[in-house]
Design a protein around this motif. Structure first.
Motif, PDB file in Angstrom:
ATOM      1  N   UNK A 150       0.863  -1.305  -0.030  1.00 38.31           N
ATOM      2  CA  UNK A 150       0.060  -0.094  -0.065  1.00 38.31           C
ATOM      3  C   UNK A 150       0.951   1.460   0.031  1.00 38.31           C
ATOM      4  N   UNK A 151       0.738   2.265  -0.750  1.00 39.20           N
ATOM      5  CA  UNK A 151       1.131   3.324  -0.830  1.00 39.20           C
ATOM      6  C   UNK A 151       0.326   4.594  -0.769  1.00 39.20           C
ATOM      7  N   UNK A 152       0.805   5.774  -0.382  1.00 40.15           N
ATOM      8  CA  UNK A 152      -0.227   7.002  -0.203  1.00 40.15           C
ATOM      9  C   UNK A 152      -0.518   7.533  -1.574  1.00 40.15           C
ATOM     10  N   UNK A 153       0.370   7.330  -2.714  1.00 39.11           N
ATOM     11  CA  UNK A 153       0.079   7.791  -3.875  1.00 39.11           C
ATOM     12  C   UNK A 153      -0.661   7.063  -4.465  1.00 39.11           C
ATOM     13  N   UNK A 154      -0.724   5.799  -4.812  1.00 42.29           N
ATOM     14  CA  UNK A 154      -1.579   5.035  -5.451  1.00 42.29           C
ATOM     15  C   UNK A 154      -2.192   3.874  -4.881  1.00 42.29           C
ATOM     16  N   UNK A 333       6.673   5.278  -8.285  1.00 46.03           N
ATOM     17  CA  UNK A 333       5.672   5.668  -8.983  1.00 46.03           C
ATOM     18  C   UNK A 333       5.135   7.234  -8.436  1.00 46.03           C
ATOM     19  N   UNK A 334       4.583   7.878  -9.566  1.00 50.07           N
ATOM     20  CA  UNK A 334       4.220   9.010  -9.495  1.00 50.07           C
ATOM     21  C   UNK A 334       2.978   9.433 -10.043  1.00 50.07           C
ATOM     22  N   UNK A 335       2.139  10.742  -9.889  1.00 54.42           N
ATOM     23  CA  UNK A 335       0.979  10.852 -10.337  1.00 54.42           C
ATOM     24  C   UNK A 335       1.014  10.968 -11.746  1.00 54.42           C
ATOM     25  N   UNK A 336       2.049  11.375 -12.489  1.00 53.29           N
ATOM     26  CA  UNK A 336       1.957  11.493 -13.999  1.00 53.29           C
ATOM     27  C   UNK A 336       2.528  10.006 -14.664  1.00 53.29           C
ATOM     28  N   UNK A 337       2.954   9.225 -13.663  1.00 53.17           N
ATOM     29  CA  UNK A 337       3.431   7.889 -14.374  1.00 53.17           C
ATOM     30  C   UNK A 337       5.067   8.343 -15.101  1.00 53.17           C
ATOM     31  N   UNK A 392      18.948   3.029 -19.955  1.00 54.39           N
ATOM     32  CA  UNK A 392      17.657   3.918 -18.951  1.00 54.39           C
ATOM     33  C   UNK A 392      18.172   4.154 -17.571  1.00 54.39           C
ATOM     34  N   UNK A 393      18.288   5.529 -17.228  1.00 58.86           N
ATOM     35  CA  UNK A 393      18.570   5.648 -15.915  1.00 58.86           C
ATOM     36  C   UNK A 393      17.478   6.321 -15.120  1.00 58.86           C
ATOM     37  N   UNK A 394      16.958   5.827 -13.915  1.00 66.74           N
ATOM     38  CA  UNK A 394      16.107   6.186 -12.913  1.00 66.74           C
ATOM     39  C   UNK A 394      16.318   6.573 -11.712  1.00 66.74           C
ATOM     40  N   UNK A 395      16.122   7.769 -11.166  1.00 66.80           N
ATOM     41  CA  UNK A 395      16.633   8.156  -9.572  1.00 66.80           C
ATOM     42  C   UNK A 395      15.542   8.835  -9.118  1.00 66.80           C
ATOM     43  N   UNK A 396      14.909   8.369  -7.860  1.00 67.18           N
ATOM     44  CA  UNK A 396      13.794   8.549  -7.351  1.00 67.18           C
ATOM     45  C   UNK A 396      14.132   9.000  -5.552  1.00 67.18           C
ATOM     46  N   UNK A 397      13.779  10.118  -5.143  1.00 65.68           N
ATOM     47  CA  UNK A 397      13.935  10.291  -3.579  1.00 65.68           C
ATOM     48  C   UNK A 397      12.213  10.897  -3.064  1.00 65.68           C
TER      49      UNK A 397
END
Length: 774
Positions: A150-154, A333-337, A392-397
């Protein structure tokens, strides 16, 4: 069965809660607000067999006081539920004792994660206590597992998997469940003493879908984890450390038709192929995890269910099923995918690292993709190409702001071997303004340098003609924004949203199939709740939406009153709505569009569930540039002749005819049936049958003119039959043996022609995957 009943009574006696005392406690029922329980340390490992005969269960505190949180509002449940918690150096143990009539239980013997609408018990754990993410683990009366993140975003992500242990036994007075959750699979703070947010829940579907919880729920408080109880007393334990090695061996043999224009040409057998892959997951500390995979097999065992797309102009989105992307998926995961993991199609190597501290989390992923999709979004449609290799590189904080609020940032970059690259910089936040009110937003900046030499549509341009849709080495930047206010309470709910995507915005790591748009919408509904009688609740609502392009031209305008009704009979709900509005496509304005919609679903028994949806009205036919009288409907059933046999047939249909001439504009029918026979807890046989038939006259014309030579591969009739044998030890150690068989109609482009089906492909495959934990 008598053994379980005897053990249950013994347990109540040993804990000082005999039947009379328990009944007296229930008579003095009062919902528990953020309760607390202390877990007992077990002297030795607990055997997970559904029999509560270990000494720890005679000493561990007993959790009582469950409330019905739905449909009741913290009311007394119809049946009693008790739970206990214990732990040792390696596991958290949870036991449930569920009173009920065993003949009335609803339970399915199936593969893990595949039971729905069953009796079940579960545990929610927010180990960091920040209300940002939590584990959810559930068990039905057959001991079958289901887990989620469960996440607060999705909300709930059911693609999450963890290795844990469970067992259940049905007795004369209900059922008993035991669970062992290994600390090796969890993340929690590095501390001598742990305090975790916890909720213990029970599902009991009957005429209504009754939900019970240990923690009382305030329906005017949209933060669920903020209201959970707490478990204390867990001391001297550490989260997952060590090495996991996921090995895989695959073999396959593919046969395809020699000549796609000639059904008599037969199949051409390719060579038998085999490959090996290995993945490593190392927990550097309890907070930091690193993963890498070499030559991964990211093929899906079950093909995606077909979607109605005959009148769609955009690239379709499907759920992610691949295990590598599960660890840390909630962080990406973000609101804009902004990162859609299925944009990484066929990596030859991939690596990922995640770190979770008390308030801050970080995640990074790298992949070398062999077959890179490239989405070109436009104002009214999207185009796709495959451009070979890319990096492909993805960095998330993410950082918790407390009280269920958070802020985050993301950077993604994709560079193509043939040239070109794309950069995304994103910031997002969600802030709880009150118990019921939430604001969320995200801003995204994109910088694009196109590859060169790929023709998309040479007649189309964007940004006032400055740039072409072709991939011809142009460079530009753009942005996207979403800001949204959400209010959720027991009765009133509303959403106010504004978002935009600039004409020069483009992402090659996310999912944004349209651009050049500004959108605003508002949605409101009101729950009218009935404490007694046949009707459980009535929810009228209203939705309004508008879309404009960046030149100020109005593209959409929709108004939609609707109503939903839920009954205390067969878990039934039904409703409908009316939509009217305006749309502009390809420069043509379609005024006074409308559609009526009705739907229902119900589950009158453990053996039968039914649902249906119908929509009629006047809407545009996008490939014919015409206004059509449209009808679309769907029907489906969940059939369970035996507890270990499920049959899920569905059919979807849509048809549009010119509202003046009556000429066919498009139609599509998708019929699908999924049959699952669970032979025992580990062995199962699955069959999928699917028929997809579509008719789109503009494409038929192209086929007759030889401009679309492989027409039958994209429209007309298609049949698929996919059998699969599965032997599963746990979520990651599994053996598959299966095949796929495809047929196509080679007369699809002939007016009035009789369907001529021929086999176009056939594949046999096997996969052996095993997880070593060191």
């Amino acid at each position: 069965m008598r053994l379980v009943t005897a053990l249950t009574l013994t347990l109540c006696t040993l804990t000082g809660l005999d039947a009379a005392a328990a009944r007296a406690a229930d008579d003095a029922f009062s919902p528990l607000v953020q309760p607390e329980v202390q877990a007992l340390r077990a002297e030795r490992p607990v055997k997970i067999d559904g029999i509560l005969d270990e000494g720890v269960w005679s000493r561990a505190p007993v959790v009582t006081g469950f409330s019905e949180t739905y449909p009741g509002n913290n009311t007394r449940p119809q049946v009693r539920t008790r739970a206990q918690l214990a732990y040792d150096d390696s596991h958290l143990y949870v036991a449930f004792i569920c009173q009920d009539d065993p003949a009335a239980l609803r339970a399915t013997l199936c593969q893990r994660d595949q039971f729905f609408n069953d009796d079940a018990v579960g545990v929610y754990l927010d180990t960091f206590g920040e209300a940002q993410w939590a584990y959810g683990l559930f068990v039905n009366p057959y001991g079958i597992q289901k887990d989620l993140m469960w996440t607060s975003v999705h909300g709930e992500d059911r693609g999450f998997d963890m290795i844990w242990h469970s067992a259940a036994r049905i007795g004369e007075d209900g059922y008993v469940v035991e669970m062992a959750i290994p600390f090796a699979g969890m993340r929690f703070p590095t501390a001598e003493a742990q305090t975790w947010r916890l909720d213990l829940v029970r599902s009991r579907p009957r005429e209504s879908d009754h939900q019970y919880g240990w923690s009382a729920r305030d329906r005017d408080n949209r933060c669920g984890p903020c209201q959970w109880g707490r478990v204390t007393g867990v001391r001297g334990v550490t989260a997952g450390k060590g090495l996991e090695v996921l090995t895989s061996l695959t073999g396959s043999q593919l046969s395809t038709i020699r000549d796609t224009r000639d059904p008599e040409s037969g199949l051409q057998d390719d060579d038998v192929l085999g490959s090996a892959s290995v993945g490593f997951k190392y927990s550097v500390t309890s907070d930091v995890t690193a993963e890498a995979t070499i030559n991964p097999d990211f093929s899906q065992i079950e093909a995606d269910a077909a979607q109605i797309d005959v009148n769609s102009t955009i690239f379709r989105r499907y759920a992610e099923r691949r295990p590598f992307f599960q660890e840390g998926n909630d962080l990406f995961r973000t609101y804009f995918n902004s990162f859609y993991t299925r944009m990484v199609v066929d990596p030859e190597v991939a690596a990922k690292g995640t770190a979770r501290w008390t308030k801050t989390s970080l995640a990074y992923m790298y992949a070398r993709d062999e077959s890179s999709p490239y989405i070109v979004p436009a104002e009214e449609r999207s185009y796709t190409e495959s451009l070979g290799r890319s990096d492909v590189h993805v960095l998330r904080g993410l950082h918790s702001l407390g009280n269920g609020s958070q802020a985050g940032a993301m950077i993604t970059h994709r560079s193509y071997e043939m040239g070109g690259e794309g950069l995304i910089l994103s910031g997002d936040a969600s802030v709880r303004l009150s118990n019921s009110l939430l604001w969320l937003g995200q801003y995204v900046y994109s910088d694009t340098e196109e590859p060169d030499g790929v023709i998309i549509d040479s007649d189309k341009a964007f940004k006032d003609g400055q740039y072409t849709l072709d991939l011809d080495g142009e460079s530009y930047s753009g942005d996207a924004l979403i800001t949204e206010l959400r209010y959720n309470s027991e009765h009133l709910n509303f959403t106010l949203d504004y978002n935009h995507v600039a004409p020069t915005y483009r992402t090659q790591t996310g999912y944004d199939p349209w651009n050049d748009q500004r959108n605003g919408f508002a949605r409101v509904n009101y729950n009218i709740i009935f404490d007694e009688g046949l009707v459980e609740r009535i929810t009228p609502g209203f939705f309004v939406q508008g879309r404009w392009n960046y030149d100020g031209e109005r593209k959409w305008r929709h108004y939609n009153p609707q109503v939903d009704v839920r009954l205390r009979w067969a878990q039934a709900n039904f409703g409908g709505g009316y939509t009217t509005g305006h749309e502009t496509w390809d420069g043509i304005a379609y005024e006074k569009l409308y559609s009526w919609r009705g739907y229902f679903n119900c589950r009158p028994s453990n053996r039968l569930g039914l649902w249906g949806d119908i929509q009629v009205g006047e809407n545009p036919a996008l490939f014919s540039n015409a206004r059509g009288d449209e009808i679309g409907w769907s029907l489906g059933a969940d059939l369970k002749p035996l507890d270990n046999l499920t049959i899920e047939p569905t059919i979807d249909y849509i048809r549009s005819e010119d509202d003046t001439s009556g000429e066919l504009l498009f139609k599509q029918t998708i019929a699908r049936a999924r049959v699952q026979w669970q032979i025992d807890r580990r062995l199962s046989l699955r069959l999928v049958f699917q028929h997809n038939a579509s008719e789109n006259p503009p494409f038929r014309s192209l086929a007759r003119e030889d401009m679309f030579p492989d027409y039958h591969m994209y429209f007309g009739g298609k049949w698929e039959v996919d059998p699969l044998l599965t032997y599963r030890l746990n979520s990651f150690s599994v053996f598959y043996l299966g095949s796929t068989h495809d047929w196509r109609d080679f007369n699809a482009a002939l007016d009035g022609g009789v369907a001529d089906y021929a086999t176009t492909s056939r594949q046999y495959f096997m996969k052996l995957q095993y997880l070593f934990q060191i």
